[in-house]
Design a protein around this motif. Structure first.
Motif, mmCIF file in Angstrom:
data_model
loop_
_atom_site.group_PDB
_atom_site.id
_atom_site.type_symbol
_atom_site.label_atom_id
_atom_site.label_comp_id
_atom_site.label_asym_id
_atom_site.label_seq_id
_atom_site.Cartn_x
_atom_site.Cartn_y
_atom_site.Cartn_z
ATOM 1 N N MET A 70 6.196 34.562 -17.696
ATOM 2 C CA MET A 70 7.029 33.634 -16.945
ATOM 3 C C MET A 70 6.214 32.384 -16.610
ATOM 4 N N LYS A 71 6.897 31.267 -16.346
ATOM 5 C CA LYS A 71 6.247 30.051 -15.894
ATOM 6 C C LYS A 71 5.835 30.195 -14.433
ATOM 7 N N PHE A 72 4.827 29.432 -14.040
ATOM 8 C CA PHE A 72 4.362 29.455 -12.659
ATOM 9 C C PHE A 72 5.509 29.192 -11.682
ATOM 10 N N THR A 73 6.401 28.273 -12.055
ATOM 11 C CA THR A 73 7.501 27.901 -11.171
ATOM 12 C C THR A 73 8.501 29.032 -10.956
ATOM 13 N N GLN A 74 8.469 30.063 -11.795
ATOM 14 C CA GLN A 74 9.400 31.190 -11.664
ATOM 15 C C GLN A 74 8.811 32.338 -10.841
ATOM 16 N N LEU A 75 7.528 32.245 -10.505
ATOM 17 C CA LEU A 75 6.851 33.369 -9.849
ATOM 18 C C LEU A 75 7.435 33.673 -8.473
ATOM 19 N N ALA A 76 7.673 32.638 -7.670
ATOM 20 C CA ALA A 76 8.150 32.859 -6.295
ATOM 21 C C ALA A 76 9.445 33.664 -6.279
ATOM 22 N N LYS A 77 10.383 33.316 -7.142
ATOM 23 C CA LYS A 77 11.650 34.043 -7.202
ATOM 24 C C LYS A 77 11.429 35.478 -7.660
ATOM 25 N N SER A 78 10.533 35.665 -8.635
ATOM 26 C CA SER A 78 10.234 37.009 -9.138
ATOM 27 C C SER A 78 9.660 37.895 -8.038
ATOM 28 N N LEU A 79 8.802 37.332 -7.196
ATOM 29 C CA LEU A 79 8.171 38.120 -6.131
ATOM 30 C C LEU A 79 9.174 38.552 -5.071
ATOM 31 N N GLN A 80 10.253 37.803 -4.927
ATOM 32 C CA GLN A 80 11.300 38.196 -3.978
ATOM 33 C C GLN A 80 12.026 39.450 -4.436
ATOM 34 N N GLU A 81 12.031 39.665 -5.757
ATOM 35 C CA GLU A 81 12.718 40.827 -6.317
ATOM 36 C C GLU A 81 11.810 42.053 -6.368
ATOM 37 N N GLU A 82 10.580 41.881 -6.836
ATOM 38 C CA GLU A 82 9.629 42.987 -6.874
ATOM 39 C C GLU A 82 8.210 42.462 -7.061
ATOM 40 N N ILE A 83 7.243 43.279 -6.658
ATOM 41 C CA ILE A 83 5.828 42.970 -6.874
ATOM 42 C C ILE A 83 5.319 43.917 -7.949
#
Length: 326
Positions: free
Chosen positions: A1-14
């Motif tokens: 994933m792109k860096f800009t997509q990380l924050a949203k991904s972390l909201q879903e799971e780590i």
């Protein structure tokens, strides 16, 4: 994933294992901070440890792998950060066993500048979530900058964001620091316009060199000399300017000489399609033969200055004479 997509991904799971990789330092550092924030450690001094990849060889790496299964102290998770880790196939085989059954309470973060020769390509390995922290194009960075400014309490015009990205030479860390400066200057709800960027945002040396080469392509002698003298006053020497000019005309010549679409040529030259298109337009205006002549003469002068055949200031004067007075 792109860096800009990380924050949203972390909201879903780590995820249990991340690879943070790319040449953009700010993105790498911010990605690590985002993961650490998502883990919300109550005891970071006990549950956030760092290792350097070049110190993990043989038995040490096996011990490191086994330690990934250690339980956290008074926390739900434990973070292990591993920097500049470029394993050979043999060493990766040790880690691969861990990837098949990672510890549920451990978050392993591998932070690399980029792939090295003869090293396993970690981003293609199963069980590792890859976060791309490479340099982005101007359009993507303009959108990212808009979000950074909004969070700083500022609004920004679209053309002003694009100008700031260019002035900062696509360097995210500089854009972030310049945004912080503008927030102090303009205050809450301040608006960033082209005039504000022109007045308060310092042009990066890379951008100034870009302006220098563009002035050379246009034949704008007054603009060229003004920028050249400014760069020399800032500490660059004539050899650096000569090399930049020779490199610029070489790229122009390569773009003109190669067949294929802008996208195909961009892929071959490791560029973006838009700069290839603009370079071809410059060559169309100047003429391929003239561009090739400039490249050969400037390259010869640059080599001569570096070898001692010419004094570097004399070589630079000769270069200007060839470009503007031919």
């Amino acid at each position: 994933m792109k860096f800009t997509q990380l924050a949203k991904s972390l909201q879903e799971e780590i995820s249990p294992v991340y690879l943070i990789e790319g040449e953009e330092v700010y993105f790498r550092d911010h990605a690590v901070k985002s993961i650490r924030k998502a883990c919300a450690l109550a005891q970071p001094s006990l549950n956030d440890v760092r290792f350097e990849g070049d110190g993990l060889k043989g038995e040490k790496f096996i011990s490191f792998r086994d330690d990934l299964y250690a339980a956290p102290f008074f926390d739900e998770r434990r973070i292990v950060r591993l920097y500049e880790f470029y394993p050979a196939e043999r060493d990766f085989a040790i880690l691969e066993k861990y990837l098949e059954r990672p510890c549920a309470s451990t978050v392993l973060i591998i932070v690399n500048t980029g792939k090295k020769a003869n090293a396993v390509d970690l981003k293609r390995k199963k069980g590792i979530v890859y976060v791309d922290c490479g340099r982005e194009d101007e359009e993507t960075l303009s959108r990212w900058l808009y979000g950074v400014m909004r969070r700083a309490g500022l609004s920004v015009d679209a053309d002003a964001a694009g100008m700031m990205v260019s002035y900062c030479a696509l360097n995210a860390a500089r854009m972030k620091s310049e945004t912080e400066k503008l927030a102090l200057l303009l205050g809450k709800d301040g608006r960033v316009t082209r005039a504000v960027v022109e007045e308060y945002v310092a042009k990066d040396t890379e951008y100034k060199i870009y302006e220098l080469t563009q002035a050379a392509s246009r034949g704008s002698y007054a603009v060229f000399t003004e920028i050249a003298f400014e760069l020399l006053e800032k500490g660059l020497d004539e050899n650096a300017l000569l090399s930049s000019l020779a490199s610029h005309f070489r790229t122009l010549y390569e773009c003109a000489s190669m067949r294929g679409t802008d996208a195909e040529v961009a892929a071959a030259l490791n560029m973006k399609p838009y700069p290839v298109k603009k370079n071809r337009e410059i060559v169309s205006r100047m003429g391929k033969e003239r561009v090739g002549q400039y490249y050969r003469e400037l390259f010869s002068l640059s080599c001569g200055a570096k070898s001692g055949k010419y004094a570097k200031d004399d070589a630079f004067v000769l270069a200007m004479a060839k470009i503007f007075f031919g």
